[in-house]
Design a protein around this motif. Structure first.
Motif, PDB file in Angstrom:
ATOM      1  N   ASP A  38      60.699  68.074  22.074  1.00 28.28           N
ATOM      2  CA  ASP A  38      59.868  69.245  22.384  1.00 28.28           C
ATOM      3  C   ASP A  38      58.454  69.157  21.817  1.00 28.28           C
ATOM      4  O   ASP A  38      57.770  70.173  21.703  1.00 28.28           O
ATOM      5  CB  ASP A  38      60.559  70.530  21.887  1.00 28.28           C
ATOM      6  CG  ASP A  38      60.807  70.518  20.379  1.00 28.28           C
ATOM      7  OD1 ASP A  38      60.349  69.572  19.702  1.00 28.28           O
ATOM      8  OD2 ASP A  38      61.478  71.448  19.890  1.00 28.28           O
ATOM      9  N   SER A  39      57.977  67.955  21.435  1.00 30.21           N
ATOM     10  CA  SER A  39      56.605  67.835  20.941  1.00 30.21           C
ATOM     11  C   SER A  39      56.132  66.397  21.046  1.00 30.21           C
ATOM     12  O   SER A  39      56.943  65.462  21.118  1.00 30.21           O
ATOM     13  CB  SER A  39      56.510  68.294  19.484  1.00 30.21           C
ATOM     14  OG  SER A  39      57.123  67.359  18.616  1.00 30.21           O
ATOM     15  N   GLY A  40      54.799  66.242  21.014  1.00 31.34           N
ATOM     16  CA  GLY A  40      54.223  64.906  21.065  1.00 31.34           C
ATOM     17  C   GLY A  40      54.585  64.049  19.864  1.00 31.34           C
ATOM     18  O   GLY A  40      54.966  62.883  20.020  1.00 31.34           O
ATOM     19  N   PRO A  41      54.477  64.566  18.618  1.00 34.49           N
ATOM     20  CA  PRO A  41      54.846  63.748  17.460  1.00 34.49           C
ATOM     21  C   PRO A  41      56.295  63.272  17.504  1.00 34.49           C
ATOM     22  O   PRO A  41      56.594  62.134  17.144  1.00 34.49           O
ATOM     23  CB  PRO A  41      54.599  64.693  16.276  1.00 34.49           C
ATOM     24  CG  PRO A  41      53.513  65.605  16.753  1.00 34.49           C
ATOM     25  CD  PRO A  41      53.812  65.825  18.203  1.00 34.49           C
ATOM     26  N   LYS A  42      57.205  64.140  17.954  1.00 36.80           N
ATOM     27  CA  LYS A  42      58.604  63.720  18.058  1.00 36.80           C
ATOM     28  C   LYS A  42      58.764  62.614  19.097  1.00 36.80           C
ATOM     29  O   LYS A  42      59.579  61.702  18.930  1.00 36.80           O
ATOM     30  CB  LYS A  42      59.493  64.910  18.416  1.00 36.80           C
ATOM     31  CG  LYS A  42      59.656  65.918  17.284  1.00 36.80           C
ATOM     32  CD  LYS A  42      60.587  67.048  17.704  1.00 36.80           C
ATOM     33  CE  LYS A  42      60.749  68.080  16.581  1.00 36.80           C
ATOM     34  NZ  LYS A  42      61.637  69.190  16.978  1.00 36.80           N
ATOM     35  N   ALA A  43      57.994  62.703  20.162  1.00 38.88           N
ATOM     36  CA  ALA A  43      58.063  61.666  21.201  1.00 38.88           C
ATOM     37  C   ALA A  43      57.625  60.315  20.646  1.00 38.88           C
ATOM     38  O   ALA A  43      58.285  59.297  20.859  1.00 38.88           O
ATOM     39  CB  ALA A  43      57.190  62.052  22.391  1.00 38.88           C
ATOM     40  N   LEU A  44      56.500  60.307  19.911  1.00 37.29           N
ATOM     41  CA  LEU A  44      56.012  59.050  19.352  1.00 37.29           C
ATOM     42  C   LEU A  44      56.989  58.486  18.321  1.00 37.29           C
ATOM     43  O   LEU A  44      57.195  57.272  18.248  1.00 37.29           O
ATOM     44  CB  LEU A  44      54.636  59.269  18.711  1.00 37.29           C
ATOM     45  CG  LEU A  44      53.507  59.641  19.687  1.00 37.29           C
ATOM     46  CD1 LEU A  44      52.242  59.974  18.919  1.00 37.29           C
ATOM     47  CD2 LEU A  44      53.249  58.512  20.679  1.00 37.29           C
ATOM     48  N   GLU A  45      57.591  59.373  17.545  1.00 37.22           N
ATOM     49  CA  GLU A  45      58.575  58.922  16.554  1.00 37.22           C
ATOM     50  C   GLU A  45      59.788  58.287  17.241  1.00 37.22           C
ATOM     51  O   GLU A  45      60.286  57.238  16.813  1.00 37.22           O
ATOM     52  CB  GLU A  45      59.027  60.101  15.691  1.00 37.22           C
ATOM     53  CG  GLU A  45      60.061  59.744  14.623  1.00 37.22           C
ATOM     54  CD  GLU A  45      60.481  60.944  13.803  1.00 37.22           C
ATOM     55  OE1 GLU A  45      59.919  62.037  14.028  1.00 37.22           O
ATOM     56  OE2 GLU A  45      61.374  60.802  12.950  1.00 37.22           O
ATOM     57  N   TYR A  46      60.245  58.905  18.326  1.00 41.97           N
ATOM     58  CA  TYR A  46      61.407  58.363  19.041  1.00 41.97           C
ATOM     59  C   TYR A  46      61.052  57.043  19.721  1.00 41.97           C
ATOM     60  O   TYR A  46      61.842  56.094  19.721  1.00 41.97           O
ATOM     61  CB  TYR A  46      61.895  59.374  20.083  1.00 41.97           C
ATOM     62  CG  TYR A  46      63.194  58.973  20.738  1.00 41.97           C
ATOM     63  CD1 TYR A  46      63.211  58.370  21.998  1.00 41.97           C
ATOM     64  CD2 TYR A  46      64.399  59.175  20.087  1.00 41.97           C
ATOM     65  CE1 TYR A  46      64.386  57.989  22.580  1.00 41.97           C
ATOM     66  CE2 TYR A  46      65.596  58.795  20.673  1.00 41.97           C
ATOM     67  CZ  TYR A  46      65.592  58.205  21.924  1.00 41.97           C
ATOM     68  OH  TYR A  46      66.773  57.827  22.496  1.00 41.97           O
ATOM     69  N   LEU A  47      59.852  56.961  20.295  1.00 39.24           N
ATOM     70  CA  LEU A  47      59.436  55.724  20.963  1.00 39.24           C
ATOM     71  C   LEU A  47      59.348  54.560  19.986  1.00 39.24           C
ATOM     72  O   LEU A  47      59.570  53.408  20.363  1.00 39.24           O
ATOM     73  CB  LEU A  47      58.073  55.939  21.631  1.00 39.24           C
ATOM     74  CG  LEU A  47      58.076  56.785  22.910  1.00 39.24           C
ATOM     75  CD1 LEU A  47      56.664  57.235  23.258  1.00 39.24           C
ATOM     76  CD2 LEU A  47      58.682  56.016  24.070  1.00 39.24           C
ATOM     77  N   ALA A  48      59.023  54.851  18.734  1.00 42.77           N
ATOM     78  CA  ALA A  48      58.906  53.781  17.741  1.00 42.77           C
ATOM     79  C   ALA A  48      60.254  53.211  17.331  1.00 42.77           C
ATOM     80  O   ALA A  48      60.327  52.140  16.728  1.00 42.77           O
ATOM     81  CB  ALA A  48      58.173  54.302  16.506  1.00 42.77           C
ATOM     82  N   GLN A  49      61.340  53.905  17.678  1.00 44.17           N
ATOM     83  CA  GLN A  49      62.664  53.505  17.214  1.00 44.17           C
ATOM     84  C   GLN A  49      63.401  52.597  18.191  1.00 44.17           C
ATOM     85  O   GLN A  49      64.355  51.926  17.807  1.00 44.17           O
ATOM     86  CB  GLN A  49      63.521  54.749  16.934  1.00 44.17           C
ATOM     87  CG  GLN A  49      62.972  55.624  15.823  1.00 44.17           C
ATOM     88  CD  GLN A  49      63.744  56.931  15.682  1.00 44.17           C
ATOM     89  OE1 GLN A  49      64.692  57.187  16.439  1.00 44.17           O
ATOM     90  NE2 GLN A  49      63.334  57.756  14.747  1.00 44.17           N
ATOM     91  N   GLY A  50      63.012  52.580  19.452  1.00 44.40           N
ATOM     92  CA  GLY A  50      63.770  51.786  20.421  1.00 44.40           C
ATOM     93  C   GLY A  50      63.045  51.630  21.734  1.00 44.40           C
ATOM     94  O   GLY A  50      61.886  52.015  21.889  1.00 44.40           O
ATOM     95  N   GLU A  51      63.768  51.068  22.707  1.00 40.43           N
ATOM     96  CA  GLU A  51      63.203  50.785  24.017  1.00 40.43           C
ATOM     97  C   GLU A  51      63.390  51.975  24.958  1.00 40.43           C
ATOM     98  O   GLU A  51      64.510  52.408  25.207  1.00 40.43           O
ATOM     99  CB  GLU A  51      63.891  49.552  24.618  1.00 40.43           C
ATOM    100  CG  GLU A  51      63.603  48.262  23.871  1.00 40.43           C
ATOM    101  CD  GLU A  51      62.227  47.714  24.177  1.00 40.43           C
ATOM    102  OE1 GLU A  51      61.731  46.892  23.392  1.00 40.43           O
ATOM    103  OE2 GLU A  51      61.657  48.123  25.211  1.00 40.43           O
ATOM    104  N   VAL A  52      62.288  52.508  25.482  1.00 38.85           N
ATOM    105  CA  VAL A  52      62.318  53.583  26.472  1.00 38.85           C
ATOM    106  C   VAL A  52      61.697  53.037  27.749  1.00 38.85           C
ATOM    107  O   VAL A  52      60.635  52.408  27.719  1.00 38.85           O
ATOM    108  CB  VAL A  52      61.550  54.823  25.983  1.00 38.85           C
ATOM    109  CG1 VAL A  52      61.412  55.859  27.097  1.00 38.85           C
ATOM    110  CG2 VAL A  52      62.267  55.443  24.779  1.00 38.85           C
ATOM    111  N   ALA A  53      62.353  53.264  28.874  1.00 38.62           N
ATOM    112  CA  ALA A  53      61.896  52.678  30.133  1.00 38.62           C
ATOM    113  C   ALA A  53      60.880  53.543  30.870  1.00 38.62           C
ATOM    114  O   ALA A  53      60.086  53.026  31.655  1.00 38.62           O
ATOM    115  CB  ALA A  53      63.080  52.420  31.046  1.00 38.62           C
ATOM    116  N   LEU A  54      60.896  54.863  30.640  1.00 35.21           N
ATOM    117  CA  LEU A  54      60.015  55.775  31.376  1.00 35.21           C
ATOM    118  C   LEU A  54      59.844  57.050  30.570  1.00 35.21           C
ATOM    119  O   LEU A  54      60.802  57.548  29.977  1.00 35.21           O
ATOM    120  CB  LEU A  54      60.609  56.095  32.756  1.00 35.21           C
ATOM    121  CG  LEU A  54      59.894  57.149  33.597  1.00 35.21           C
ATOM    122  CD1 LEU A  54      58.494  56.696  33.974  1.00 35.21           C
ATOM    123  CD2 LEU A  54      60.694  57.468  34.866  1.00 35.21           C
ATOM    124  N   VAL A  55      58.611  57.583  30.550  1.00 33.30           N
ATOM    125  CA  VAL A  55      58.326  58.830  29.843  1.00 33.30           C
ATOM    126  C   VAL A  55      57.822  59.864  30.852  1.00 33.30           C
ATOM    127  O   VAL A  55      56.852  59.613  31.576  1.00 33.30           O
ATOM    128  CB  VAL A  55      57.277  58.622  28.730  1.00 33.30           C
ATOM    129  CG1 VAL A  55      56.951  59.952  28.058  1.00 33.30           C
ATOM    130  CG2 VAL A  55      57.794  57.620  27.695  1.00 33.30           C
TER     131      VAL A  55
END
Length: 435
Positions: A38-55
């Motif tokens: 539900d926020s930009g910082p959480k998105a960046l934190e999650y993206l740093a942890q693994g492979e995401v194919a589409l945002v």
């Protein structure tokens, strides 16, 4: 890097929980894992942890908006190529679209979301991402195999030369003869620099090979070219090491990098290609336009930018559906390309908008002739039936008359295109400077 059959995860970012719930339910049809934040910082934190194919990224969020999230993703080594779709209730003005694409978005979808359109675009981008990962996986696999081979000097898969301290070849293995398209007898006794691209312009005693040998140092050239007997360049990584003093020479290992460079070129091509039409995308177009400007600055060569917007396309999309709309875009792409010279650059920069860069122009009349041909071609092909209202309006900006920067030329061509629409559509207009 995940295995080929591993699911491709979708990250949804929106500050409203009801929007997240709706997207979670809608994306169940894709049958791929979905994670919501539900926020930009959480998105960046999650993206740093693994492979995401589409945002799927909301634009208007507190603390950090979607544009900032996208910019940070593009600056991150692990997320710079991750596809981004902006989903926003903001009006899609030229300024907003330009800001979004500049931040790294691949597409915009307006709220409220049309499920069929969203699912179609998500499937297309996931397929694109799967192909990209497959290419990366092949590249890494190839690099591992090449590194193993390079560690074994007597491996015949790699080219090996023994060179004396006077710069002449003493030994050549079968792999290097195949690489250079010659017989071992042609190599033995010849000068090494005769087989190195650009090397024959050097003196042996001042070459990097000799100077490193004198200092008893290894030489590594990761982006070199050897030259075959028929003068064809072969991209290689070269490793040259001194032999014991008693041998008065060095051993040179040549690793053929043709496949690796081809894969890299494919990856670069994917980044600048529109997945729907196979034309240049917005990023590729901007690179080509900057190149045209640079050519003009060097040579004075004139050029023109044509900005095309389809007339009547929205009706086709709304009444016949997005699948039919995509077919029309592909069909129009082929028609437009058929009207151009091989070296003219055609791009789809978003939606139903296309651009053409015309190089080597003698006069603006040549640009007008091409624009008229494009207008007539689209109108003739539309004919009757479900495409009867289809046409194209074109704005023309000339280099350097209407600007000598990417921004100025785009702005001028865009203004001219809207003038063509106001003038009745299915026509072209040159940019007219404001008095």
């Amino acid at each position: 890097m995940p295995d080929q059959d591993e699911p491709l995860e979708i990250l949804v970012v929106d500050d409203r929980q009801d929007n997240l719930d709706d997207m979670q339910e809608l994306l169940e049809a894709i049958e791929q894992p979905v994670h919501c934040v539900d926020s930009g910082p959480k998105a960046l934190e999650y993206l740093a942890q693994g492979e995401v194919a589409l945002v799927l990224l909301d634009v208007q969020m507190p603390r950090m908006d979607g544009f900032e999230v996208a910019r940070r993703m593009r600056n991150g080594p692990h997320t710079r190529l991750t596809p981004i779709i902006f989903i926003s209730g903001m009006a899609q003005t030229d300024e907003i679209l330009s800001k979004g694409y500049g931040a790294g978005a691949m597409d915009f979808i307006a709220k409220p979301v049309q499920p069929a359109m969203l699912l179609h675009k998500v499937r297309a981008l996931l397929e694109h991402e799967r192909h990209r990962r497959d290419l990366l996986r092949l590249t890494r696999q190839l690099e591992r195999e090449r590194a193993f081979n390079a560690s074994i000097l007597d491996n015949t898969a790699e080219g090996i030369l023994v060179v004396g301290d006077e710069g002449r070849i003493r030994f050549a293995n079968p792999a290097i003869t195949r690489m250079l398209g010659c017989q071992a007898g042609e190599l033995i006794g010849s000068a090494l620099l005769d087989w190195v691209e650009g090397g024959d312009a050097e003196e042996w005693q001042t070459s990097s090979f000799y100077l490193h040998w004198q200092r008893r140092e290894d030489l590594r050239l990761h982006d070199a070219n050897l030259r075959t007997r028929d003068a064809r360049p072969v991209p290689v990584a070269l490793s040259c090491s001194p032999l014991p003093d008693s041998e008065h020479g060095m051993v040179l290992l040549a690793l053929d990098m043709s496949v690796v460079r081809d894969l890299h070129h494919q990856l670069e091509s994917l980044a600048i290609t529109d997945a729907l039409t196979g034309l240049l995308n917005r990023r590729g177009f901007l690179q080509e336009l900057q190149a045209a400007i640079s050519r003009h600055q060097r040579t004075g060569q004139k050029a023109a930018l044509l900005y095309l917007d389809l007339d009547g396309f929205k009706r086709i999309n709304d009444t016949l559906g997005h699948e039919r709309g995509d077919q029309v875009l592909r069909q129009v792409s082929v028609q437009l390309k058929g009207c151009l010279r091989p070296y003219d650059r055609l791009a789809r920069i978003g939606g139903d908008e296309f651009t053409v860069i015309l190089d080597s122009l003698g006069s603006s009349a040549e640009a007008a002739a091409v624009a008229q041909k494009l207008v007539q071609q689209v109108s003739d092909q539309a004919g009757e039936g479900d495409l009867s209202g289809l046409g194209v309006s074109i704005g023309i900006a000339c280099l350097p008359t209407d600007g000598d920067t990417v921004e100025d030329l785009l702005r001028a061509a865009d203004m001219a295109m809207y003038a063509a629409k106001r003038g009745g559509r299915r026509q072209y207009r040159f940019h007219q400077a404001e008095s």
